[in-house]
Enzyme design. Structure first.
Site, PDB file in Angstrom:
ATOM      1  N   TYR A 171       0.848  -1.209   0.000  1.00  0.00           N
ATOM      2  CA  TYR A 171       0.000   0.000   0.000  1.00  0.00           C
ATOM      3  C   TYR A 171       0.877   1.251   0.000  1.00  0.00           C
ATOM      4  CZ  TYR A 171      -3.700   3.228   1.712  1.00  0.00           C
ATOM      5  OH  TYR A 171      -4.603   4.260   1.875  1.00  0.00           O
ATOM      6  N   LYS A 175       0.820   4.168  -2.788  1.00  0.00           N
ATOM      7  CA  LYS A 175       0.454   5.560  -2.476  1.00  0.00           C
ATOM      8  C   LYS A 175       1.659   6.499  -2.655  1.00  0.00           C
ATOM      9  CE  LYS A 175      -3.961   5.170  -1.405  1.00  0.00           C
ATOM     10  NZ  LYS A 175      -4.995   5.658  -2.339  1.00  0.00           N
TER      11      LYS A 175
END
Ligand code: NAD
Length: 265
Positions: A171, A175
């Site tokens: 993640y 991001k």
């Protein structure tokens, strides 16, 4: 006390009258829930014509129904990790509103995954759901925006694209990619009328948070935020709508932290 109260009321009335997105054609991905739903609602309240793009039909229909009582909203169903679906979503906005002024790349999400157990599928799925979605939607939206010589893109990243968190490897990578894609794209299109920015929320109290963490676990997350509370979807929606509006006309390539001081520590 009475004076303070009336001051607050005046402010909230004034806030409701702000039509900073009047007549703008706006696509909000992941608008069926959480931050995206709050953004779709606020953008419509501020005068925008909103197309919610979501893969969850029941959620998109329910949010659209509730916004439509006071605002201009439609929805489009599809999974935007597929580039062809992104082209169709943008075409739908143009069909509905004749142009596309603002794209909010909000769809995405993450979960903690111990790295040694992270499968190929987990890794690719996290990049597809957070980075591919934002890129494919942006590429599709840039064509009409370039033809108009005007447009705004706001990407929803995360504090975990900026600071690390154990077990948030996939993640965090996705991001972090969104944040730097924002900067590179902003530079490429700054001279052609298109502004591109990101917001990075801290931990936001969404329905999913309440299901996953609940009241008992919430304090540990609150303690990460010097402001002393979790964020709300509306906190993030306000930052997104600011960056999308003319109020932010000289802002491009930035990553606005909406994190109650999380990353300032
Ligand atoms: N909630 C938080 O604490 C938090 C913190 C930082 C960043 N963010 C980011 O904010 C964004 C929104 O988070 P949220 O908590 O409001 O999410 P959420 O799970 O409440 O809503 C996400 C919505 O996006 C839709 N969606 C997801 N992937 C999609 C796809 N590929 N195609 C079409 N629709 C898709 C889902 O159906 C859902 O309606 C995400 O990008 C997330 O990573 C959230």
């Amino acid at each position: 006390m009475a004076i303070v109260k009336s001051g607050i009321l005046d402010l909230s009335r004034r806030e409701k009258r702000v039509k900073s997105l009047s007549e703008k054609s706006i696509v909000v991905t992941g608008g069926g829930s959480g931050i995206g739903a709050a953004t779709a609602r606020l953008a419509a309240e501020r005068g925008g014509r909103v197309l919610i793009v979501d893969r969850d039909e029941a959620a998109a229909a329910a949010i659209s129904e509730s916004i439509s009582r006071s605002g201009n909203v439609r929805y489009f169903i599809g999974d935007i990790s597929d580039p062809a679906t992104c082209e169709l979503a943008v075409a739908e906005a143009i069909d509905q509103w004749g142009r596309l002024d603002i794209l909010v790349n909000n769809a995405g999400g993450g979960r903690l995954l111990p790295t040694e157990d992270l499968t190929d599928e987990d890794w690719r799925g996290m990049q597809a759901g957070n980075l591919d979605t934002a890129f494919f939607m942006s590429r599709a939206a840039l064509r009409p925006m370039l033809a108009q010589a005007a447009g705004v893109i706001v990407n929803v990243a995360s504090v975990h694209g900026q600071v690390g968190l154990a077990q948030h490897v996939a993640y965090g990578a996705a991001k972090g990619g969104v944040i730097n894609m924002t900067r590179a794209m902003a530079l490429e299109f700054a001279g052609r009328g298109i502004r591109i920015n990101a917001v990075s929320p801290g931990v936001i109290r969404t329905p999913a948070f309440d299901v996953a963490v609940g009241e008992a676990g919430a304090q540990a997350f609150i303690d990460l935020h010097p402001i002393g509370r979790l964020g709300t979807p509306l906190d993030v929606a306000k930052a997104i709508c600011f960056l999308a509006s003319e109020e932010a006309a000289f802002i491009t390539g930035t990553n606005l932290l909406v994190d109650g001081g999380f990353t300032a520590q």
